[in-house]
Design an enzyme around this catalytic site. Structure first.
Site, PDB file in Angstrom:
ATOM      1  N   SER A   1       0.971  -1.354  -0.341  1.00 35.76           N
ATOM      2  CA  SER A   1      -0.240   0.049  -0.140  1.00 35.76           C
ATOM      3  C   SER A   1       1.115   1.280  -0.223  1.00 35.76           C
ATOM      4  CB  SER A   1      -1.008   0.237   1.072  1.00 35.76           C
ATOM      5  OG  SER A   1      -1.836  -0.598   1.174  1.00 35.76           O
TER       6      SER A   1
ATOM      7  N   ALA B   1      -9.595 -13.779   3.917  1.00 37.04           N
ATOM      8  CA  ALA B   1     -10.216 -14.855   5.016  1.00 37.04           C
ATOM      9  C   ALA B   1      -9.344 -15.437   5.557  1.00 37.04           C
ATOM     10  CB  ALA B   1     -12.078 -14.586   5.498  1.00 37.04           C
TER      11      ALA B   1
ATOM     12  N   TYR C   1     -10.247   1.935   6.392  1.00 37.37           N
ATOM     13  CA  TYR C   1      -9.391   1.500   5.254  1.00 37.37           C
ATOM     14  C   TYR C   1     -10.482   0.389   3.964  1.00 37.37           C
ATOM     15  CZ  TYR C   1      -4.988   0.812   2.789  1.00 37.37           C
ATOM     16  OH  TYR C   1      -3.745   0.547   2.766  1.00 37.37           O
ATOM     17  N   SER C   2      -9.838   0.930   2.072  1.00 40.87           N
ATOM     18  CA  SER C   2      -9.663   0.002   2.138  1.00 40.87           C
ATOM     19  C   SER C   2      -9.629   0.022   0.895  1.00 40.87           C
ATOM     20  CB  SER C   2     -11.731   0.189   1.628  1.00 40.87           C
ATOM     21  OG  SER C   2     -12.258  -0.661   0.684  1.00 40.87           O
ATOM     22  N   ASN C   3      -9.341  -0.813   0.285  1.00 44.33           N
ATOM     23  CA  ASN C   3      -8.054  -1.011  -1.393  1.00 44.33           C
ATOM     24  C   ASN C   3      -8.901  -0.513  -1.851  1.00 44.33           C
ATOM     25  OD1 ASN C   3      -5.575  -2.092  -0.601  1.00 44.33           O
ATOM     26  ND2 ASN C   3      -6.847  -4.083   0.117  1.00 44.33           N
TER      27      ASN C   3
ATOM     28  N   THR D   1       2.471   2.724   4.972  1.00 44.33           N
ATOM     29  CA  THR D   1       3.102   1.095   5.013  1.00 44.33           C
ATOM     30  C   THR D   1       2.333   0.272   4.108  1.00 44.33           C
ATOM     31  OG1 THR D   1       1.082   1.140   6.789  1.00 44.33           O
ATOM     32  CG2 THR D   1       2.978   1.641   7.938  1.00 44.33           C
ATOM     33  N   GLY D   2       3.293  -0.984   3.886  1.00 49.60           N
ATOM     34  CA  GLY D   2       2.617  -1.635   2.828  1.00 49.60           C
ATOM     35  C   GLY D   2       2.667  -3.349   3.139  1.00 49.60           C
ATOM     36  N   THR D   3       1.511  -3.635   3.381  1.00 50.85           N
ATOM     37  CA  THR D   3       1.493  -5.472   3.189  1.00 50.85           C
ATOM     38  C   THR D   3       1.524  -6.208   2.024  1.00 50.85           C
ATOM     39  OG1 THR D   3       0.677  -4.577   5.923  1.00 50.85           O
ATOM     40  CG2 THR D   3       0.467  -6.994   5.302  1.00 50.85           C
TER      41      THR D   3
ATOM     42  N   ASN E   1       1.604 -11.555   7.418  1.00 50.82           N
ATOM     43  CA  ASN E   1       0.563 -12.660   7.817  1.00 50.82           C
ATOM     44  C   ASN E   1       0.899 -12.936   9.731  1.00 50.82           C
ATOM     45  OD1 ASN E   1      -2.038 -13.756   8.165  1.00 50.82           O
ATOM     46  ND2 ASN E   1      -1.395 -15.716   8.177  1.00 50.82           N
TER      47      ASN E   1
HETATM   48  S1  HEL Z   1      -3.684  -3.761   4.432  1.00 46.77           S
HETATM   49  C1  HEL Z   1      -2.626  -2.443   6.138  1.00 46.77           C
HETATM   50  C2  HEL Z   1      -1.954  -2.284   4.828  1.00 46.77           C
HETATM   51  N1  HEL Z   1      -2.350  -2.060   3.107  1.00 46.77           N
HETATM   52  C3  HEL Z   1      -3.533  -2.920   3.108  1.00 46.77           C
HETATM   53  C4  HEL Z   1      -3.148  -3.600   2.062  1.00 46.77           C
HETATM   54  C5  HEL Z   1      -1.403  -2.858   2.133  1.00 46.77           C
HETATM   55  N2  HEL Z   1      -2.622  -5.153   1.822  1.00 46.77           N
HETATM   56  C6  HEL Z   1      -3.467  -6.036   1.848  1.00 46.77           C
HETATM   57  O1  HEL Z   1      -5.115  -5.712   1.923  1.00 46.77           O
HETATM   58  C7  HEL Z   1      -3.125  -7.149   2.235  1.00 46.77           C
HETATM   59  C8  HEL Z   1      -4.045  -8.199   2.617  1.00 46.77           C
HETATM   60  C9  HEL Z   1      -3.320  -9.242   3.105  1.00 46.77           C
HETATM   61  C10 HEL Z   1      -2.257  -9.685   3.206  1.00 46.77           C
HETATM   62  C11 HEL Z   1      -2.058 -10.767   4.519  1.00 46.77           C
HETATM   63  C12 HEL Z   1      -0.734 -11.253   4.838  1.00 46.77           C
HETATM   64  O2  HEL Z   1      -0.476 -10.450   5.379  1.00 46.77           O
HETATM   65  O3  HEL Z   1       0.206 -11.422   3.729  1.00 46.77           O
HETATM   66  N3  HEL Z   1      -2.714 -10.874   5.355  1.00 46.77           N
HETATM   67  C13 HEL Z   1      -3.424 -12.337   5.302  1.00 46.77           C
HETATM   68  O4  HEL Z   1      -3.385 -13.067   4.278  1.00 46.77           O
HETATM   69  C14 HEL Z   1      -4.899 -12.641   6.677  1.00 46.77           C
HETATM   70  N4  HEL Z   1      -5.525 -13.023   6.636  1.00 46.77           N
HETATM   71  C15 HEL Z   1      -3.539  -1.558   5.743  1.00 46.77           C
HETATM   72  C16 HEL Z   1      -1.988  -3.676   6.529  1.00 46.77           C
HETATM   73  C17 HEL Z   1      -0.972  -1.051   5.246  1.00 46.77           C
HETATM   74  O5  HEL Z   1      -0.497  -0.685   5.849  1.00 46.77           O
HETATM   75  O6  HEL Z   1      -1.497   0.355   4.581  1.00 46.77           O
HETATM   76  O7  HEL Z   1      -0.430  -2.800   1.618  1.00 46.77           O
END
Ligand code: HEL
Length: 426
Positions: free
Chosen positions: A113, A172, A210-212, A352-354, A380
């Protein structure tokens, strides 16, 4: 820009009053500034306050945070700090678990993100050029796309549209969810449809959620207004002028070209093996999260942004006008941009990013003089993300006396869960 204690009190009092009243106050450098005092009638004998010296980064603290990310399960981690004293980089662990290649701070990785800040810069440049306005309904530009004409462009950029995050049900179950989209290529409309199939989370403008989906619509706006793919806009407006040679948007290509970090996804069941998630289309995110970059390029980007090289002062003011994302009084969101208030009073802006296999932090001070990017190659695993966040305290607040380190840093920042781990999202 460090806050004086007076300004901190003003800002905090504003926030407390607003939170108590159930509203989200907007603060920006100008909005938060106290009123100018009346001209004194008698001689002012108050001593001029000595300016607070900028703390030098505590690189041992940065390494401790990277090691903590590894202790919590990341195969490797790295950080790059750039400031008045120059550039300092640190890397621990491996970037490839199979052949044991050490983590290398010159490597590319998926920034998730943090891509939202890139998309926002493009859209705000289009605002500057008079191609759209922030407070116009999205449907003005994309007729009939959204089921509510009250949703504005600003609502998208502030996560206040109420468009549900389709990635919540999608992921999920972490590994099956990921494998079901690893090689999928979505159209933007399909992602919007996934969101619209879910109940909306808030009336337009009422609260932060927050929403993608918001930044998928931002991508659609960019493509509609420029008549070109978002990749072209990133390249022409950001990557090329800033000479970001490690930064790319290659959707739906699944590989990361050149020297890169491999990402490892933690399954939900303890003890199950890590999943190498490096190769994927990231089509589920696109303009919400599919950019690839490197620590040096991220520092260049956040620094250039804060120094006004990408946007006009008016757009910077709009982008850095923030509202709280939670009740801690330390975390805020502007337009595609986070603000974290650290324990020493430093305010840092970035994102931040995940994305599966990668956690990222990319932040700069408001004057752009100090920048930090940090990544760990797992996800995760909330404890990894929280530990990695400790690099911000160490880099921007510097070394503190031992007693203060234990009490203030732990209370004010390190112990806070990452937003992804807050109950709201699960
Ligand atoms: S989530 C957040 C982060 N943002 C949002 C976006 C991003 N990333 C996602 O929406 C990824 C969702 C799945 C990630 C996955 C993992 O941890 O790899 N998790 C699962 O599958 C959980 N069941 C708000 C944290 C941000 O920091 O802005 O990047």
């Amino acid at each position: 820009m460090p806050l004086t204690s007076h300004r901190r009190l003003v800002v905090n009092a504003t926030l407390i009053a607003a939170l108590a009243a159930g509203v989200a106050p907007a603060t920006s450098a100008s909005a938060a500034a106290p009123q100018a005092p009346a001209v004194p009638q008698t001689a002012d004998t108050t001593p001029t306050p000595t300016p607070t010296p900028t703390p030098a980064p505590d690189m041992e603290g940065v390494v401790a945070a990277l090691n903590a990310a590894m202790a919590n399960g990341a195969p490797g981690a790295m950080a790059r700090f750039s400031g008045p004293g120059g550039v300092q980089s640190r890397a621990v662990g491996v970037r490839d678990r199979v052949n044991g290649t050490p983590m290398d701070v010159r490597s590319r990785f998926r920034i998730g993100s943090v891509s939202k800040t890139f998309s926002t810069v493009v859209l705000l440049q289009l605002v500057q050029e008079g191609r759209l306005t922030l407070d116009s309904p999205v449907n003005t530009y994309l007729p009939g796309l959204l089921p509510d004409d009250r949703i504005t462009v600003r609502h998208l950029l502030t996560h206040r549209s109420g468009l549900a995050d389709y990635t919540d049900p999608m992921f999920a179950n972490t590994v099956p969810g990921f494998e079901s989209v690893r090689n999928r290529v979505f159209g933007y409309q399909e992602l919007v449809d996934l969101s619209l199939a879910l109940p909306r989370t808030t009336e337009p403008g009422v609260s932060y959620k927050y929403s993608n989906a918001n930044f998928v619509v931002v991508g659609m706006l960019i493509e509609k207004l420029t008549g070109r793919p978002v990749a072209d806009a990133y390249q022409r407006r950001i990557f090329k002028p800033l000479k970001l040679r490690d930064t790319s948007y290659v959707h739906p290509e699944t590989r990361i070209a050149g020297r890169h970090v491999r990402g490892y996804l933690y399954p939900d069941a303890a003890g199950d093996p890590l999943v190498d998630s490096t190769e994927q289309t990231v089509s589920w995110a696109q303009s919400a999260g599919a950019v690839i970059s490197s620590p040096a390029d991220l520092n260049t980007f956040t620094k250039a942004l804060m120094r006004g090289r990408l946007l006009s002062p008016a757009m910077m003011d709009a982008m850095t006008t923030v509202t709280p994302t939670d009740a801690t009084g330390t975390r805020f969101y502007g337009l595609g941009l986070r603000r974290y208030d650290l324990s020493c009073g430093a305010q840092v802006y970035g994102h931040t990013g995940t994305v599966q296999g990668f956690y990222t932090y990319a932040f700069s001070t408001r004057d752009g003089r100090r920048s930090l990017s940090a990544m760990a190659n797992s996800s995760n695993r909330g404890a990894v993300n929280t530990a990695l966040g400790g690099t911000l305290e160490a880099a921007f607040c510097g070394k503190k006396p031992a007693a203060a380190t234990a009490s203030r840093a732990d209370r004010d920042f390190s112990s806070l869960p990452a937003e992804r781990d807050l109950p709201e999202r699960h």
